[in-house]
Structure formats: C-alpha cells, structure tokens
Design an enzyme around this catalytic site. Structure first.
Site, PDB file in Angstrom:
ATOM      1  CG  ASP A  28      -0.992 -66.477  18.805  1.00  0.00           C
ATOM      2  OD1 ASP A  28      -1.688 -67.458  18.488  1.00  0.00           O
ATOM      3  OD2 ASP A  28      -1.264 -65.316  18.463  1.00  0.00           O
ATOM      4  CG  HIS A  82      -4.098 -67.636  15.857  1.00  0.00           C
ATOM      5  ND1 HIS A  82      -3.420 -66.737  16.648  1.00  0.00           N
ATOM      6  CD2 HIS A  82      -5.192 -66.989  15.386  1.00  0.00           C
ATOM      7  CE1 HIS A  82      -4.075 -65.589  16.663  1.00  0.00           C
ATOM      8  NE2 HIS A  82      -5.157 -65.714  15.901  1.00  0.00           N
ATOM      9  CG  ASN A  97     -11.527 -60.127  14.463  1.00  0.00           C
ATOM     10  OD1 ASN A  97     -11.037 -59.055  14.111  1.00  0.00           O
ATOM     11  ND2 ASN A  97     -10.875 -61.269  14.400  1.00  0.00           N
ATOM     12  CB  SER A 132      -5.611 -62.608  14.906  1.00  0.00           C
ATOM     13  OG  SER A 132      -6.140 -62.953  16.146  1.00  0.00           O
TER      14      SER A 132
END
Length: 412
Positions: A98, A127, A217, A284
């Site tokens: 990530d 994130h 998404n 996520s």
C-alpha cells in the site's frame, strides 16, 4: 521500457469511492489527499521519469483524523470477540502492499516497513495505515477498536506515495512481500492486467501465500466499469464492499469476480498522525477485513494451504444475492470453527504387520506316555489319601473295642 511504463496505470481503490457520512468528527471527502484524489480518480499516469527516483513527495499532509471513536458496526457484525476466544492470528505474517504505514501509531508499533518508492516509509496518505489497522491493530486498553487479527505480524511494503503508481512497482511489491515470508498479502489497489502483475501474483500463490485484493470501486462518471486487477486473477480472494445491512455497496465494482463481501461503508480504523477515522468507504477497506480473517484461519488451521483457506472463507460466508456479492458477507467465526466434511480425509485402517516368527512360543508337543503316567500317579495319590483317611477313622474305633469284632453289646 519507458513506453511500457507509460502504458501502466493504477489507482488506489479508496479514491474512487469518497465517503458521504454525516455527523462525523471530521467530514472529509476521500481517504487520500485532495490534491492526489482527482488525479487518481481520473486515472492519471505516473512513471518513474515523472519525478526523481530519490525525491520525497511534494507534501506529506494526510487528512486529519480524530482521537475520539466508538465501537464500529463492523466489529460487532463480524462477532470478532467470539472469534478471539479461538485465535487472534498469532504466528501469521500479513503483508500490506500500500502507501506505507504510520508506525508511530500506538496500535501499529509492531510493524516492519519496506519502501519501494524511494520516498521513505512514512504514510503520507493514511490509506495504508487504515488498511493495516483493520488487519492487525493491537488491542489497547480504553480503545474500542482492534484489528481482525490483533496478534498477527504486519509487514508494510510501500509501493505508492501519492495514490497513483506503476504496475511494475506493484508487482515488485507483491514479490517482495512473498520473499519476506508473508502468509497473507493484502492488495487494496486496482490496476490493469499486465504480464508482470499476473506473474507476481502467480509467484505468490505458488509460494502458498493467500492473496486478498479489493474488487475496485466505480462511480457514475467512470463510464463502463472494467475488472480490477489483481482481484480478477484466478486464485485471488476478491473482496467487494458492503454496508451495515449486508448488501453490496453501490460503489463496489460488480464486474470484477467477487469471492466475498466485507464491511466497506462507515468503516473505522487507525489513521496517520496517531489518530482514527470513522468514515472510510470503499473496497480498499473491505479487503483487509478478509485478509485478517485469512490470518485467523491460517493460525487456527496451519495445515491448510492457500487454496483450502480461500475455499473455507468462501464456503462459510453468509450467502450472496445478486451480481457482485459472491458468497456474501464474510463470517469469521464460521471460517475459523466450521467443520467442513471435504477437509476430513477418510483413511482405510492399516493392515496389521505380521508378527515375527519368535513373537509367540510354540505349544509343547503332547507326550501320551507322560500323560498316562501322570494320570496313574494322580489316581494312586488319591487312593492313598482315601486309605489314610479311612485308617484315621477305623484305628481309634478298633482300639476302643480292644480289636474285638463289633457286636450290638460293645458298640458305642
């Protein structure tokens, strides 16, 4: 080489589904910085030549979080407190591919960090910190949030610093996570199908790592959605997002083949700056819930390989309805505790090994003469005993009569 890199595009899944939660402490639009969110949503191309290989990101200002949180609906829905009576993921290593992780966060201090971006291990987006927290944030007194597998070991492999990146670097991050011994690899990233990414995932699966990826998404302005990779690869656990009602979120990509759903709306987790967020949305943040469950299953059933772990998570889910729901909401308690007949191998009883020749002594050979002699000896002894007994009775009686024949007059 430059041409190939220019053709690769990837974006963090979270930026495609901005949260819309009313009443939160900090109402922000996305899980990454505003400056990078627009570029990532538009699919901006980032190459190694776009910025110096050793330069730091222009800004490291993740959105502010909060220090006051309540228990999340996801933690209650997944009955994690019951699962923790069986396992908390001890002994399992989970890699977070990530944007880095805020290692100064009090619930993430056990994490090991690796940087592939030449910008340092710090998480400038928040994130990766949120993803890591959902997977394995340690238990902390007075804090109503804990990761799914709070005793699992975490490895942060930073492959992006601004919410966009290169597919080649993403592939390299998956390979690096595998070589570091990750039992589970979480990839909350959506990318295009590229040979190097496909090969990296195949390598991880061949090394028996469980690969969990976000299904991606979509928004109305995105046009026709396309499958997200690596989630769409065979063997990967692809995770869609769901709300508190268990239904698939509208933003969850239904074109990507989905294995299971997990909480992906109004999600709580750790955040950069030693804080928290309660308004996270997107696949996520659904993927790390399943990565945490995979760690729990791996700890509870260490004999299972990645194929059987994926199958167990799928078979024990709550059941899906409609496109993009897969097997439905992940069920950690069943995934850890269910007895699946297909995992019980029936074994035929072993054939008894032959006894060695000298294990049992042979019976003695019968001798008729010896038997006859023994019989006569026994009878003689019996007769002698009878005579002795009779004499013991008759002799005293004879003495009393003076050895005279018995008559009615002298009988006593």
């Amino acid at each position: 080489m430059i041409g190939r890199m220019l053709a690769t595009v990837l974006a963090l899944v979270a930026v495609a589904a901005p949260p819309a939660v009313a009443g939160t402490v900090t109402a922000v639009r996305a899980t990454v910085g505003t400056a990078t969110a627009a570029a990532a949503t538009a699919g901006a191309t980032v190459t190694a030549s776009a910025r110096g290989a050793g330069s730091a990101p222009e800004k490291c200002t993740p959105r502010r979080g909060t220090t006051s949180i309540s228990e999340s609906w996801a933690q209650r829905r997944l009955s994690l407190s019951e699962v923790w009576e069986l396992t908390k993921g001890a002994g399992v290593t989970v890699a977070v591919v990530d944007s880095g992780v805020e290692a100064r966060h009090p619930q993430l201090r056990r994490i090991r960090s690796v940087d592939l971006t030449a910008t340092g291990v710090r998480d400038c987006l928040g994130h990766g910190t949120a993803v890591a927290g959902i997977i394995g944030a340690a238990e902390m007194k007075g804090v109503p949030f804990t990761g799914v597998a709070p005793q699992a070991r975490l490895i942060s492999v930073k492959q992006t610093s601004d919410g966009t990146g290169d597919v080649g670097r993403l592939a390299a991050a998956i390979v690096r996570a595998t070589e570091l011994g990750a039992d589970v690899i979480n990839v909350s990233v959506q990318a295009s199908d590229q040979a190097d990414l496909r090969n990296a995932v195949a390598y991880a699966l061949a090394r028996d790592a469980v690969v969990v990826a976000a299904a991606g998404n979509v928004q109305k302005e995105d046009g026709t959605p396309a499958p997200a990779y690596p989630a769409a690869y065979e063997g990967v656990i692809s995770v869609g997002a769901a709300g508190p009602d268990g239904a698939r979120a509208d933003s969850s990509n239904a074109v990507t083949p989905v294995t299971v759903l997990a909480p992906g709306r109004g999600v709580t987790s750790t955040w950069a700056g030693r804080s928290y967020r309660e308004d996270l949305e997107g696949t996520s943040f659904a993927a790390p819930y399943v990565a945490g469950v995979a760690a729990l299953v791996r700890a509870r059933h260490p004999q299972l390989d990645n194929v059987r772990i994926r199958r167990r998570i799928e078979l024990t889910a709550d059941g899906g309805t409609g496109t993009g729901t897969g097997a439905g909401m992940v069920n950690p308690l069943l995934a850890v505790s269910a007895i699946l007949p297909s995992e019980q191998v029936a074994l035929a009883p072993r054939e008894a090994a032959p006894l060695p020749a000298d294990a049992v002594r042979p019976a003695p050979v019968r001798d008729p003469v010896a038997v006859s002699r023994a019989l006569w000896l026994a009878l003689s002894a019996l007769a002698a005993g009878v005579l002795v007994t009779a004499a013991g009775i008759a002799v005293p009686m004879g003495r009393r009569r003076g050895w005279r024949p018995g008559t009615p007059e002298n009988q006593t």
